[in-house]
Write an enzyme that holds these catalytic residues in place. Structure first.
Site, PDB file in Angstrom:
ATOM      1  N   GLU A 197     -51.285 -26.102 -27.662  1.00 54.42           N
ATOM      2  CA  GLU A 197     -49.954 -25.516 -27.540  1.00 54.42           C
ATOM      3  C   GLU A 197     -49.656 -25.178 -26.093  1.00 54.42           C
ATOM      4  O   GLU A 197     -50.549 -24.686 -25.386  1.00 54.42           O
ATOM      5  CB  GLU A 197     -49.849 -24.262 -28.424  1.00 54.42           C
ATOM      6  CG  GLU A 197     -50.007 -24.573 -29.904  1.00 54.42           C
ATOM      7  CD  GLU A 197     -49.938 -23.344 -30.791  1.00 54.42           C
ATOM      8  OE1 GLU A 197     -49.786 -22.211 -30.274  1.00 54.42           O
ATOM      9  OE2 GLU A 197     -50.035 -23.506 -32.025  1.00 54.42           O
ATOM     10  N   HIS A 214     -44.867 -21.811 -32.856  1.00 60.81           N
ATOM     11  CA  HIS A 214     -45.790 -20.696 -33.116  1.00 60.81           C
ATOM     12  C   HIS A 214     -45.034 -19.363 -33.140  1.00 60.81           C
ATOM     13  O   HIS A 214     -45.452 -18.378 -32.526  1.00 60.81           O
ATOM     14  CB  HIS A 214     -46.894 -20.661 -32.051  1.00 60.81           C
ATOM     15  CG  HIS A 214     -48.144 -19.963 -32.526  1.00 60.81           C
ATOM     16  ND1 HIS A 214     -49.402 -20.315 -32.117  1.00 60.81           N
ATOM     17  CD2 HIS A 214     -48.319 -18.931 -33.396  1.00 60.81           C
ATOM     18  CE1 HIS A 214     -50.301 -19.532 -32.690  1.00 60.81           C
ATOM     19  NE2 HIS A 214     -49.661 -18.674 -33.485  1.00 60.81           N
ATOM     20  N   ARG A 227     -54.248 -21.786 -37.730  1.00 54.19           N
ATOM     21  CA  ARG A 227     -54.461 -22.272 -36.367  1.00 54.19           C
ATOM     22  C   ARG A 227     -54.467 -23.791 -36.403  1.00 54.19           C
ATOM     23  O   ARG A 227     -55.001 -24.408 -37.327  1.00 54.19           O
ATOM     24  CB  ARG A 227     -55.777 -21.744 -35.782  1.00 54.19           C
ATOM     25  CG  ARG A 227     -55.704 -20.304 -35.310  1.00 54.19           C
ATOM     26  CD  ARG A 227     -54.736 -20.114 -34.148  1.00 54.19           C
ATOM     27  NE  ARG A 227     -54.689 -18.748 -33.657  1.00 54.19           N
ATOM     28  CZ  ARG A 227     -53.835 -17.831 -34.087  1.00 54.19           C
ATOM     29  NH1 ARG A 227     -52.978 -18.128 -35.049  1.00 54.19           N
ATOM     30  NH2 ARG A 227     -53.826 -16.609 -33.562  1.00 54.19           N
TER      31      ARG A 227
END
Length: 357
Positions: free
Chosen positions: A299, A318, A270
């Protein structure tokens, strides 16, 4: 509340699909655990656009009548396949109005973050068991980690720049992962899978863990508090940790201040685990020679972030965890956990509702 205390009294489990899942995978789950009543209304679920698309097509919407029907379904569940619509707010609503809800399986490996964001009461956290899909993404993320380390060792930015500019330069020596010393920050399922692959390539692997337990492929285990002490002779750093209050900013300015110039950094856990400002400064002054980043503190990555345009940074949105097998692997994990739940055994990947990990 133990898993045994919360198992259904009639020996069957009413599961409601709260996120997209195909009929094929529902059949797989029922074959694996016939004591499940798997309730779904496909017209009420957004269509998936690709494997692992648990939120579904963002253009999907429900009429007021359809939304009530969907809410009524999830409010009738003993167990949910996914957080409703993948939103913490919907989980808050459902947990508050469905006293029969006993188990929620979250789609992400870091599903604890969804549970934390829902702000559930102590009674709800005690009554409802939460599990995650941790482990399902370990192999693809481990491969991305190796890919990033190889890209750094093989000077990918220089190769791409020279190809773009049609420059046939003199030859130069590239690095080899074989013989490198790699620090893996976090030895969960992703970290362990990465260690095995790196060991097969001939690297020396140092891993961080709060438990000093031998792990295959790991040559040395150090406590996370000692991270800054061990990165000074590392050729690569792979960050695999989830985002929790205890991991936030763990890869800090102090850590980046201690690295060997030119180190490769790969981040697949993360983004909050890494101090992004400190990392950016280390990239700009050459302490980090190459960074392969799949996750970021916020994000989507802000358009004004210098990480977008730096030649020594690879930005992945991601997406490194997604793979064609993801949905099937989650369904298989859910089926195994359903058997455990029905038999009164502890769930695989149960969320710690203190650390939410």
């Amino acid at each position: 509340m133990s898993a045994h205390d919360s198992k259904p009294l009639d020996g069957r489990l009413r599961v409601v699909a709260a996120t997209p899942v195909s009929e094929e995978l529902i059949s797989l789950v029922i074959r694996a655990e016939p004591r499940i009543d798997f309730i779904r209304e496909q017209d009420l679920l957004p269509p998936s656009r690709f494997p692992g698309d648990h939120s579904g097509d963002p253009s999907f919407s429900r009429t007021a009548e359809q939304q009530k029907a969907f809410d009524d379904l999830v409010d009738s569940a003993q167990a949910l396949y996914g957080v409703p619509d993948e939103t913490p707010a919907a989980l808050t609503r459902t947990a508050g109005v469905n006293p029969g809800l006993r188990w929620v399986h979250t789609m992400p490996a870091g599903g604890g973050a969804q549970v934390k964001a829902a702000g559930l009461t102590d009674e709800q956290l005690d009554r409802i068991a939460f599990s995650t899909s941790a482990g399902v993404h370990a192999e693809p993320l481990a491969e991305f980690a190796v890919f990033g380390l190889l890209a750094g060792a093989k000077t990918l930015p220089r190769l791409l720049a020279q190809q773009r500019d049609k420059v046939w330069s003199g030859r130069w020596a590239m690095g080899t992962v074989s013989g490198q010393r790699i620090v893996i920050v976090g030895l969960g399922s992703i970290g362990r899978a990465t260690a095995l692959k790196l060991k097969a390539l001939g690297a020396t692997v140092v891993g961080t863990s709060r438990r000093d337990t031998a792990i295959e492929g790991v040559d040395e285990i150090v406590h996370p508090d000692r991270l800054a002490d061990v990165v000074g002779d590392a050729d690569g750093i792979v960050v695999t940790l989830p985002g929790t209050s205890s991991t936030e900013g763990l890869v800090s300015a102090k850590v980046f201040g201690a690295v060997k110039p030119g180190v490769t950094v790969v981040s697949v856990g993360r983004g909050t685990v890494v101090d992004e400002i400190a990392m950016t400064a280390a990239i700009e002054d050459g302490r980090v020679g190459f960074a392969a980043l799949d996750v970021f503190a916020s994000e989507p990555l802000a358009l004004d972030s210098p990480l977008w345009t730096h030649p020594n940074v690879l930005v992945s949105p991601h997406t490194a965890a997604l793979n064609p097998a993801e949905d099937r692997l989650i369904a298989e994990l859910f089926a195994r956990n359903a058997t455990r739940f029905l038999d009164g055994e502890e769930l695989i990947n149960r969320v710690d509702t203190v650390e939410f990990y």
